[in-house]
Design a protein around this motif. Structure first.
Motif, PDB file in Angstrom:
ATOM      1  N   TYR A  24      43.724  46.963  40.075  1.00 54.63           N
ATOM      2  CA  TYR A  24      44.602  46.556  41.170  1.00 54.63           C
ATOM      3  C   TYR A  24      45.926  47.316  41.201  1.00 54.63           C
ATOM      4  CZ  TYR A  24      41.433  42.825  42.415  1.00 54.63           C
ATOM      5  OH  TYR A  24      40.325  42.124  42.831  1.00 54.63           O
ATOM      6  N   LEU A  68      45.915  39.542  42.593  1.00 56.60           N
ATOM      7  CA  LEU A  68      45.817  39.397  44.049  1.00 56.60           C
ATOM      8  C   LEU A  68      47.170  39.045  44.655  1.00 56.60           C
ATOM      9  CD1 LEU A  68      42.411  37.504  44.355  1.00 56.60           C
ATOM     10  CD2 LEU A  68      42.864  39.925  44.814  1.00 56.60           C
ATOM     11  N   THR A  71      49.452  42.115  44.377  1.00 55.11           N
ATOM     12  CA  THR A  71      48.984  43.144  45.307  1.00 55.11           C
ATOM     13  C   THR A  71      49.453  42.836  46.724  1.00 55.11           C
ATOM     14  OG1 THR A  71      47.053  43.633  43.947  1.00 55.11           O
ATOM     15  CG2 THR A  71      46.939  44.285  46.251  1.00 55.11           C
ATOM     16  N   GLU A 111      38.466  42.673  47.940  1.00 59.29           N
ATOM     17  CA  GLU A 111      38.992  41.971  46.764  1.00 59.29           C
ATOM     18  C   GLU A 111      37.903  41.196  46.028  1.00 59.29           C
ATOM     19  OE1 GLU A 111      42.265  39.715  48.354  1.00 59.29           O
ATOM     20  OE2 GLU A 111      43.607  41.438  48.267  1.00 59.29           O
TER      21      GLU A 111
END
Length: 160
Positions: A24, A68, A71, A111
């Motif tokens: 990521y 996540l 990001t 994702e």
């Protein structure tokens, strides 16, 4: 965070934390930030672990959620930026050209697909991957085959 907690509860799972954070991030600096934040969140949430799953599954979920979230924050911050940062030269995780190509391909996945393939690369059984993702094991098998084909196309084209 106590040294004992890090040694007994995080260090044994550092491989998956590193892989997820690497998948990521595009720079050593971001990688280090993601890794540190994942470790901090694992430590902060340790008291809410209910042993309904394995500790490794818990670590994976927290690390994935951290990545996540960070990001999304980074995307908002760099919305007008058209380029990726070049990896720093100091971190060995960014030095292997073939590994960098693989991570570049993995970063182009959605994702969820990214999470699935990372779990698969860690040799987690389909049932455990399904539990983490929130789907059925037979769905995971189909998705992994599709992801592998997609990665092969990307890698054959050298991530163009």
């Amino acid at each position: 965070m106590s040294n004992d907690f890090y040694i007994t509860s995080i260090l044994p799972h550092s491989g998956i934390i590193i892989k997820i954070c690497r998948a990521y991030t595009d720079s050593e600096e971001d990688f280090e930030d993601f890794y540190q934040e994942a470790c901090l969140q694992i430590w902060k949430s340790r008291s809410s672990f209910q042993e309904k799953s394995k500790w490794s599954t818990w670590v994976y979920r927290i690390t994935l959620n951290v990545c996540l979230t960070l990001t999304k924050k980074n995307k908002r911050k760099h919305l007008n930026s058209d380029h990726f940062l070049e990896p720093s030269e100091g971190n060995k995780a960014f030095e292997n050209e073939h590994l960098n190509l693989l991570y570049d391909a993995i970063k182009r996945l959605s994702e969820v697909d990214r999470a699935i393939i990372l779990l698969h690369l860690e040799e987690n059984p389909y049932k455990e991957i399904a539990a983490i993702i929130g789907t059925r094991a037979n769905n995971i098998a189909v998705r992994i085959n599709r992801i592998k084909k997609q990665l092969k196309v990307l890698l054959d084209g050298k991530i163009n």
